[in-house]
Design an enzyme around this catalytic site. Structure first.
Site, PDB file in Angstrom:
ATOM      1  N   GLY A 144      46.296  -3.915  21.113  1.00  0.00           N
ATOM      2  CA  GLY A 144      45.911  -2.548  20.761  1.00  0.00           C
ATOM      3  C   GLY A 144      47.131  -1.721  20.406  1.00  0.00           C
ATOM      4  N   SER A 145      47.028  -0.431  20.618  1.00  0.00           N
ATOM      5  CA  SER A 145      48.086   0.483  20.189  1.00  0.00           C
ATOM      6  C   SER A 145      49.302   0.402  21.118  1.00  0.00           C
ATOM      7  CB  SER A 145      47.533   1.910  20.194  1.00  0.00           C
ATOM      8  OG  SER A 145      47.040   2.209  21.486  1.00  0.00           O
ATOM      9  N   GLY A 176      49.789  -0.199  25.311  1.00  0.00           N
ATOM     10  CA  GLY A 176      50.750  -1.125  25.912  1.00  0.00           C
ATOM     11  C   GLY A 176      51.696  -0.425  26.878  1.00  0.00           C
ATOM     12  N   GLU A 206      50.214  -7.409  22.447  1.00  0.00           N
ATOM     13  CA  GLU A 206      50.134  -7.486  20.976  1.00  0.00           C
ATOM     14  C   GLU A 206      49.823  -6.077  20.504  1.00  0.00           C
ATOM     15  OE1 GLU A 206      50.685 -10.023  19.090  1.00  0.00           O
ATOM     16  OE2 GLU A 206      50.587 -11.719  20.458  1.00  0.00           O
ATOM     17  N   CYS A 243      46.794  -4.909  12.119  1.00  0.00           N
ATOM     18  CA  CYS A 243      48.088  -4.674  12.770  1.00  0.00           C
ATOM     19  C   CYS A 243      49.209  -5.099  11.839  1.00  0.00           C
ATOM     20  CB  CYS A 243      48.163  -5.414  14.087  1.00  0.00           C
ATOM     21  SG  CYS A 243      47.720  -7.141  13.933  1.00  0.00           S
TER      22      CYS A 243
HETATM   23  P1  NAD Z   1      43.516   0.992  21.320  1.00  0.00           P
HETATM   24  O1  NAD Z   1      44.877   0.944  21.930  1.00  0.00           O
HETATM   25  O2  NAD Z   1      42.859   2.308  21.199  1.00  0.00           O
HETATM   26  O3  NAD Z   1      42.506   0.077  22.192  1.00  0.00           O
HETATM   27  C1  NAD Z   1      42.697  -1.299  22.339  1.00  0.00           C
HETATM   28  C2  NAD Z   1      42.001  -1.769  23.593  1.00  0.00           C
HETATM   29  O4  NAD Z   1      42.703  -1.289  24.741  1.00  0.00           O
HETATM   30  C3  NAD Z   1      40.567  -1.256  23.765  1.00  0.00           C
HETATM   31  O5  NAD Z   1      39.783  -2.280  24.311  1.00  0.00           O
HETATM   32  C4  NAD Z   1      40.727  -0.111  24.737  1.00  0.00           C
HETATM   33  O6  NAD Z   1      39.568   0.174  25.478  1.00  0.00           O
HETATM   34  C5  NAD Z   1      41.816  -0.632  25.637  1.00  0.00           C
HETATM   35  N1  NAD Z   1      42.631   0.371  26.331  1.00  0.00           N
HETATM   36  C6  NAD Z   1      43.099   1.538  25.850  1.00  0.00           C
HETATM   37  N2  NAD Z   1      43.864   2.153  26.764  1.00  0.00           N
HETATM   38  C7  NAD Z   1      43.898   1.351  27.863  1.00  0.00           C
HETATM   39  C8  NAD Z   1      44.525   1.429  29.129  1.00  0.00           C
HETATM   40  N3  NAD Z   1      45.265   2.483  29.470  1.00  0.00           N
HETATM   41  N4  NAD Z   1      44.335   0.418  30.003  1.00  0.00           N
HETATM   42  C9  NAD Z   1      43.588  -0.658  29.686  1.00  0.00           C
HETATM   43  N5  NAD Z   1      42.960  -0.785  28.491  1.00  0.00           N
HETATM   44  C10 NAD Z   1      43.120   0.203  27.589  1.00  0.00           C
HETATM   45  O7  NAD Z   1      43.609   0.255  19.905  1.00  0.00           O
HETATM   46  P2  NAD Z   1      42.544   0.190  18.704  1.00  0.00           P
HETATM   47  O8  NAD Z   1      42.464   1.518  18.043  1.00  0.00           O
HETATM   48  O9  NAD Z   1      41.287  -0.451  19.174  1.00  0.00           O
HETATM   49  O10 NAD Z   1      43.249  -0.863  17.729  1.00  0.00           O
HETATM   50  C11 NAD Z   1      44.223  -0.527  16.804  1.00  0.00           C
HETATM   51  C12 NAD Z   1      45.609  -0.811  17.317  1.00  0.00           C
HETATM   52  O11 NAD Z   1      45.726  -2.158  17.753  1.00  0.00           O
HETATM   53  C13 NAD Z   1      46.667  -0.653  16.256  1.00  0.00           C
HETATM   54  O12 NAD Z   1      47.796  -0.031  16.809  1.00  0.00           O
HETATM   55  C14 NAD Z   1      46.979  -2.081  15.842  1.00  0.00           C
HETATM   56  O13 NAD Z   1      48.231  -2.263  15.246  1.00  0.00           O
HETATM   57  C15 NAD Z   1      46.862  -2.768  17.153  1.00  0.00           C
HETATM   58  N6  NAD Z   1      46.618  -4.200  16.994  1.00  0.00           N
HETATM   59  C16 NAD Z   1      47.631  -5.077  17.266  1.00  0.00           C
HETATM   60  C17 NAD Z   1      47.448  -6.438  17.066  1.00  0.00           C
HETATM   61  C18 NAD Z   1      48.547  -7.414  17.333  1.00  0.00           C
HETATM   62  O14 NAD Z   1      48.247  -8.605  17.407  1.00  0.00           O
HETATM   63  N7  NAD Z   1      49.798  -7.009  17.473  1.00  0.00           N
HETATM   64  C19 NAD Z   1      46.202  -6.918  16.628  1.00  0.00           C
HETATM   65  C20 NAD Z   1      45.178  -6.005  16.378  1.00  0.00           C
HETATM   66  C21 NAD Z   1      45.408  -4.642  16.576  1.00  0.00           C
END
Ligand code: NAD
Length: 512
Positions: free
Chosen positions: A244-245, A249, A266, A300
């Protein structure tokens, strides 16, 4: 410009229910209530409401996964592979259903949705092979009559937290590998894509039933950030694999570290491509436009920064603007569409604000950024991919805006290009377009691109599963998928066996 007409939300709800049914999952009823609002970006309409997992359900999912681990870890790895093999077969059978759900929930165009399911099938194949190749090393012992080896044991419960933009491929990367490694999995999918998760969970349960394997190896917990937090805080979760974002992380990593858990992170990318004067520009344009506008800029690995030699910049930019301008934006189910919707209104807001900031920084919008289909679907957010020429790499260029914006910067010397390229917080994917071997090799060398992925004469997105996937710096440092990424899902034991009648100590130490 082309814009395909949209289906209506009721038709999409019926399609979702049918696809879920075929995958063996119970579709939510229309009148069901729940905190999780399941929307489709295709129309912006609400499909269903689903219940979020409460603290008790999360606890019970981890308890089941933890209990199942004690028997799963002793099941021989090639037998564990049989479960993943069956999952792969079911994915082949339900490729169309899952692709429909991906398009419905993530807004991906048909060919990319099918590609995402193919990626799941590919990683299952890979993991089945891996189930007979979890190799350890043998090292020469410094002591006579001693054997020094290492072996890899299953780790425990893996908590998978995934993002909306690859709603199921990332789960498959983690789950197929974790299962053959002898781990059990608790999955917290994105709150924006729960239906694809429900379908995959049902397929895996069927694979377990078909192969006589324990259903408890996989648990699904639906919910938002709070659900994710509860999962990652559970000390029984040995490894948290979170996608995720960067913001997410930053929150997850210290929480897991505080209990000495492990993380595979990731996170976001801000991917750049260098275009040298010798580049094949026709080929470069195709690679650049796919990477920048594919998945409506919501990968991503999306290409966000183009670093072009000043001698070819005007010509290349003209070609890119021409190609972007003609990209068909609209219904992602329509065969001719190449750019589907943004995930939601927030993503559109972020894009508009980024374009305003770029303009204020002296950027010139060359094409795109216009809303589409607002009358047909006021709640959906379709937009034309934007290309912005920037005077310098300002703060907004250094940030990941999860939308189709390609910033163009120019360079004079190759050194300048490398410095510009690496001067961002993220380090996921990168590429260079050149026919100069010295430049290509330098880009891949230790003092070239600082990313986890560095390509030559292809774009930044569209990785194959055979390689390890992930990035450096704020991208989190994790690696998933192919190569030896499996090692993160296992624990290493170093074994010294003395088969002699003597007891020599290492380093020549004398004692007793
Ligand atoms: P996001 O960070 O909003 O959410 C991702 C996941 O994390 C969701 O399931 C969310 O519920 C969970 N989450 C959020 N905050 C959390 C916390 N504090 N504790 C535990 N879980 C939590 O991301 P998004 O908007 O769904 O996806 C887009 C982002 O993901 C972009 O930044 C993109 O670059 C990244 N991404 C990275 C990869 C990679 O492999 N590097 C792959 C796909 C997406």
């Amino acid at each position: 410009p082309y814009t395909a007409a949209l289906p209506d939300t009721d038709a999409l709800r019926i399609l979702a229910a049918k696809s879920l049914n075929r995958c063996g999952a119970e579709p939510p009823a229309e009148g069901d209530s729940g905190d999780l609002v399941c929307r489709t970006p295709v129309t912006g309409g609400t499909l269903f409401f689903l219940p979020c997992a409460g603290p008790d359900q999360i606890d019970s999912a981890v308890t089941t996964a933890h209990a199942t681990f004690s028997t799963w870890r002793t099941t021989p790895a090639p037998q564990r592979g049989r479960l993943v093999k069956r999952l792969g077969e079911l994915l082949v059978e339900h490729k169309g259903d899952l692709a429909d759900l991906i398009t419905l929930e993530a807004g991906k165009i048909r060919s990319e949705a099918l590609g995402e399911v193919q990626e799941m099938i590919d990683i299952c194949d890979f993991a089945v092979g891996l189930s007979r190749q979890l190799y350890g090393r043998t090292m020469p012992s410094e002591r006579p009559g001693h054997r020094l080896t290492e072996c890899w044991h299953p780790l425990g419960v893996v908590g998978v937290v995934s993002a909306f933009n690859f709603p199921v491929a990332v789960w498959a990367w983690n789950t197929a590998v974790a299962l053959v490694c002898g781990d059990t999995v608790v999955w917290k999918p994105s709150e924006r894509t729960p239906l694809t998760a429900v379908a995959c969970d049902a397929l895996l349960a069927r694979a377990a039933a078909d192969t006589g394997m324990p259903a408890g190896v996989h648990q699904l917990v639906l919910g938002d950030r709070a659900t994710g937090e509860r999962l990652v805080d559970d000390a029984r979760v040995a490894l948290v694999s979170a996608t995720g974002s960067v913001r997410m992380g930053r929150e997850v990593a210290p929480r897991v570290a505080a209990r000495f858990g492990r993380c595979v992170l990731e996170l976001g990318g801000n991917n750049g491509a260098v275009v040298a004067p010798s580049a094949d520009l026709d080929l470069a344009v195709r690679g650049i436009v796919f990477s920048a506008a594919g998945t409506a800029g919501q990968r991503c690995t999306t290409l966000r920064r183009l670093i072009v030699h000043e001698d070819v910049a005007d010509q290349l930019v003209d070609m890119i603007v021409h190609a972007c301008h003609r990209l068909p934006v609209g219904d992602p189910f329509a065969a001719a569409t190449l750019v589907g919707p943004l995930i939601d209104a927030q993503a559109y807001e972020a894009m508009t604000q980024a374009l305003e900031r770029a303009r204020a920084d002296g950027g010139k919008l060359l094409t795109g950024g216009e809303p589409r289909l607002r009358d047909e679907a006021p709640q959906a957010r379709y937009v034309t991919p934007a290309v912005v020429r920037m005077p310098t790499q300002t703060e907004i260029v250094r940030a990941e805006t999860f939308a189709p914006i390609l910033y163009v910067l120019t360079y004079r010397t190759f050194e300048e290009a490398i410095v510009l390229h690496n001067d961002v917080p993220q380090g996921l994917s990168s590429s260079i377009f050149t026919r100069d071997q010295r430049e290509a090799e330098r880009f891949l060398a230790v003092d070239g691109s600082d990313c986890g992925i560095a390509n030559v004469n292809i774009g930044t997105s569209g990785a194959e599963i055979g390689g390890a996937f992930g990035g450096e710096k704020a991208t989190g440092g994790g690696r998933e998928s192919g190569s030896d990424a499996w090692r993160a899902y296992m624990r290493r034991a170093t074994n010294t066996v003395n088969y002699s009648a003597e007891l020599p100590l290492a380093q020549g130490v004398a004692f007793l």
